[in-house]
Write a protein that holds these residues in place. Structure first.
Motif: not given
Length: 101
Positions: A36, A46, A48-49, A51, A56-57, A60
């Motif tokens: 990533a 980035i 996303a799948d 990460t 990721y959390t 976000v």
């Protein structure tokens, strides 16, 4: 500037070492993080799948918090403007911005 390895090393020492799980999970998260971060450095995008879930959390939550703060600030400014306009028109008993929100 930082290299991919420097950023991955910093991620490992500050985030990944604190994640629960065994060596397989650590290896998997390390590979995903490297992929990533490399993609970000090389392509400016980035993945996303790929990460790592914790990263990721974290991203976000950071974005959500910034958006909440931005929206709250906009609401306070809007309410302040409306209240000031009502006071200019002669209305006396008006709630404050903090009472409205």
């Amino acid at each position: 500037g930082s290299s991919v390895k420097d950023v991955v090393k910093r991620y490992v020492t500050t985030q990944l070492v604190n994640m629960p799980g065994g060596t397989r999970m650590f290896d998997r998260m390390l590979c995903l993080a490297y992929k990533a971060i490399s993609k970000l450095f090389n392509d400016g995008s980035i993945v996303a799948d790929g990460t790592p879930p914790y990263l990721y959390t974290h991203l976000v939550r950071s974005i959500e918090k910034e958006e909440e703060n931005r929206i709250r600030s906009m609401m306070e400014k809007l309410c302040g403007t409306v209240i000031a306009s009502l006071q200019d028109m002669g209305f006396q008993h008006i709630l404050t911005v903090h009472q409205v929100l």
